[in-house]
Design an enzyme around this catalytic site. Structure first.
Site, PDB file in Angstrom:
ATOM      1  N   GLU A   1      16.232  34.075   1.003  1.00 36.63           N
ATOM      2  CA  GLU A   1      17.258  33.027   0.997  1.00 36.63           C
ATOM      3  C   GLU A   1      18.216  33.375  -0.121  1.00 36.63           C
ATOM      4  O   GLU A   1      17.890  33.281  -1.310  1.00 36.63           O
ATOM      5  CB  GLU A   1      16.608  31.655   0.776  1.00 36.63           C
TER       6      GLU A   1
ATOM      7  N   CYS B   1      22.897  27.081  -3.996  1.00 30.62           N
ATOM      8  CA  CYS B   1      23.330  28.049  -2.990  1.00 30.62           C
ATOM      9  C   CYS B   1      23.836  27.370  -1.723  1.00 30.62           C
ATOM     10  O   CYS B   1      24.634  27.951  -0.981  1.00 30.62           O
ATOM     11  CB  CYS B   1      22.202  29.019  -2.663  1.00 30.62           C
TER      12      CYS B   1
ATOM     13  N   GLU C   1      12.893  28.590   5.557  1.00 26.87           N
ATOM     14  CA  GLU C   1      11.965  27.813   4.753  1.00 26.87           C
ATOM     15  C   GLU C   1      12.004  26.375   5.261  1.00 26.87           C
ATOM     16  O   GLU C   1      12.994  25.938   5.841  1.00 26.87           O
ATOM     17  CB  GLU C   1      12.320  27.906   3.274  1.00 26.87           C
TER      18      GLU C   1
ATOM     19  N   LYS D   1      24.189  36.168   8.276  1.00 21.95           N
ATOM     20  CA  LYS D   1      25.048  37.154   7.601  1.00 21.95           C
ATOM     21  C   LYS D   1      24.411  37.550   6.259  1.00 21.95           C
ATOM     22  O   LYS D   1      23.206  37.810   6.205  1.00 21.95           O
ATOM     23  CB  LYS D   1      26.472  36.617   7.449  1.00 21.95           C
TER      24      LYS D   1
ATOM     25  N   ASN E   1      17.834  28.009 -10.683  1.00 19.98           N
ATOM     26  CA  ASN E   1      18.548  26.753 -10.468  1.00 19.98           C
ATOM     27  C   ASN E   1      17.686  25.597  -9.968  1.00 19.98           C
ATOM     28  O   ASN E   1      17.910  24.454 -10.322  1.00 19.98           O
ATOM     29  CB  ASN E   1      19.725  26.974  -9.513  1.00 19.98           C
TER      30      ASN E   1
ATOM     31  N   GLY F   1      22.648  34.259  -1.342  1.00 19.53           N
ATOM     32  CA  GLY F   1      23.825  33.529  -1.791  1.00 19.53           C
ATOM     33  C   GLY F   1      24.496  32.721  -0.703  1.00 19.53           C
ATOM     34  O   GLY F   1      24.241  32.882   0.496  1.00 19.53           O
TER      35      GLY F   1
END
Length: 495
Positions: free
Chosen positions: A266, A300, A475, A468, A168, A268
């Site tokens: 990193e 995301c 980042e 979670k 993406n 969803g």
């Protein structure tokens, strides 16, 4: 505004993304078995490039080249100031070749060209500039101790970093990893997404021209699965930096753990955007729409869940119906386009499946709700759905498309509970005119980043990452560089 008339682009891509080769040890070479793969423009379904389909043998060659480059100190042995000069040169070249990069990203992913220029390319250049400055500040410290000794710490690079990125945001998400890893003195093997590898190949050319030595940066293109698994599990890889789905993130982490390798993941997201009745509604609605149509919803940290204070619920639905219907959808090469296609047919079918299921369970389609037939591309109308329960898959799961679900709430506590009710925790938003409420609510949201009266404001100085099932590690910011170094303690006896 009305939907823009579609015009088929005729892009002229740079040589680095059309030669159909891997980049290993400073050289362009074909796949070890001669395999290739076609790259499709999602706006037209036309083949725009052919790339090498790498093999596990190519992964081995890239890792070995990176290991040799790290061991001989051609990059890891440079001072932070020397690496900084090269990374600043890379940032300068990114800006000089901005139009090539923007065209490549727009054609490969289906991004509107305007956003590719002002978001993707600018962000990549900013990231290289930021870490270039940070490369000169990777200092240790002297530690006071009662020992008869001089004790100090020093920061060292890890070795070979495996950087694996999704479809993406190819340029941005590779830059967050590669720039930080290089700034710290590591070598890199980059495995870009199989569908969108073109900017990675162009960056190999740019980094070489900037002065990154052979073997320090390597690119192996090809589909995921066995290729990515082999890279993650490779015994000579010292660190894995991964962005992708939570499901794949679990798999990557399990593979890396077999060699006890650190992972930055990193993953969803399914962020809630909380709209309070005291917000500036005109501004807030614009923010809400941008948060779920940006990058065709393939973000995301997008805002696909809108929680609306009940007194303004019907008003907000009406404003969304008019505002979303006016989002310019179409040809990514048109400067007026706001939303382009989804990145692949698979992604289009996934989004359509979620919307159809939501409709079947009683969801009210306020606007959109169907594909958009434009020259055979993978377009889906930006869609708003109301009337779904909190257990609906469209509410609880990551759709990764231009779909917004809207739910009412009555109290701050209920809004916080709804916002935190999914497995994800990457981002959240609060739209309110009350600074007290902004502080109070944001402090209770389970998210790595919270935007107040805005969405997707990002800067290389400000870290982001998840809690979670949205992953771990950060980042951007100094925190990113910390994750690409290790601390060594040295104790020298003085008696």
């Amino acid at each position: 505004m009305t939907i823009q008339e579609f015009r088929t682009p005729s892009p002229t891509l740079p040589g680095a993304v059309t030669r159909g080769q891997l980049f290993i040890d400073g050289e362009w070479r074909p796949s070890s078995d001669g395999g290739t793969a076609n790259i499709i423009n999602p706006a037209t379904c036309a083949v725009v490039s052919t790339v090498a389909a790498g093999t596990t043998a190519d992964i081995n060659a890239a890792v070995n080249a990176a290991k040799a480059a790290f061991a001989d100190g051609r990059w890891s042995g440079l001072s932070g100031r020397e690496r900084s000069r090269v990374l600043n040169k890379a940032a300068l070249l990114i800006r000089e070749r901005a139009e090539e990069l923007a065209l490549t990203e727009s054609t490969d992913v289906g991004k509107p060209i305007t956003f590719a220029r002002v978001v993707d390319v600018a962000t990549a250049a900013d990231q290289y500039e930021y870490v270039a400055a940070m490369a000169q500040q990777l200092d240790g410290s002297v530690r006071e101790t009662p020992l008869q000794a001089h004790a100090f710490t020093k920061k060292e690079p890890l070795g070979v970093v495996a950087a694996i990125t999704p479809f993406n945001f190819p340029l941005i998400l590779s830059s967050t990893k590669i720039a930080a890893a290089l700034a710290a003195g590591n070598s890199v093997v980059h495995k870009p997404a199989g569908d969108t590898p073109l900017s990675a190949l162009l960056m190999a050319e740019i980094l070489t021209d900037a002065g990154v030595p052979p073997g320090v940066f390597n690119v192996v293109t090809g589909s995921g699965g066995s290729l990515g698994d082999h890279l993650v599990a490779h015994a000579e890889v010292s660190k894995v930096a991964f962005t992708g789905s939570t499901e794949v993130g679990r798999h990557v982490s399990a593979l890396a753990s077999q060699n006890l390798r650190p992972v930055t993941a990193e993953l969803g997201g399914n962020a809630a955007n909380i709209l309070f009745a005291d917000a500036d509604l005109d501004k807030a609605i614009g923010t809400v729409i941008g948060a779920f149509v940006f990058n065709s919803g393939q973000f995301c940290m997008g805002g696909p869940r809108l929680l609306v204070e009940r007194p303004i619920y019907e008003t907000v639905l009406g404003m969304l119906k008019g505002g979303v219907a006016g989002v310019p959808v179409g040809d990514p090469s048109d400067p007026e386009t706001v939303m382009g296609p989804l990145a692949s047919r698979k992604q289009l079918e996934k989004v359509a499946g979620y919307v159809d299921a939501a409709r079947a369970e009683g969801g009210e389609i306020i606007v959109g709700g169907e594909p958009l037939d434009l020259n055979g591309g993978f377009f889906y109308k930006p869609t708003v759905i109301a009337g779904l329960g909190n257990n609906s898959p469209a509410v609880r799961e990551e759709i990764f498309g231009p779909v917004l679900t809207v739910q009412p709430f009555d109290t701050d506590e209920e809004a916080i509970e709804l916002a935190n009710s999914t497995e994800y925790g990457l981002a959240s938003g609060v739209q309110t005119s009350s600074i007290a409420r902004a502080h109070r609510v944001s402090s209770k949201l389970d998210a790595g980043i919270v935007w107040v009266n805005s969405w997707a404001l990002l800067d290389p100085a400000v870290p982001f990452g998840g809690v979670k099932n949205s992953g771990w590690g950060r980042e951007y910011g100094p925190e990113a560089l910390e994750s690409y170094t290790r601390t060594k303690s040295v104790i020298i006896a003085t008696d």
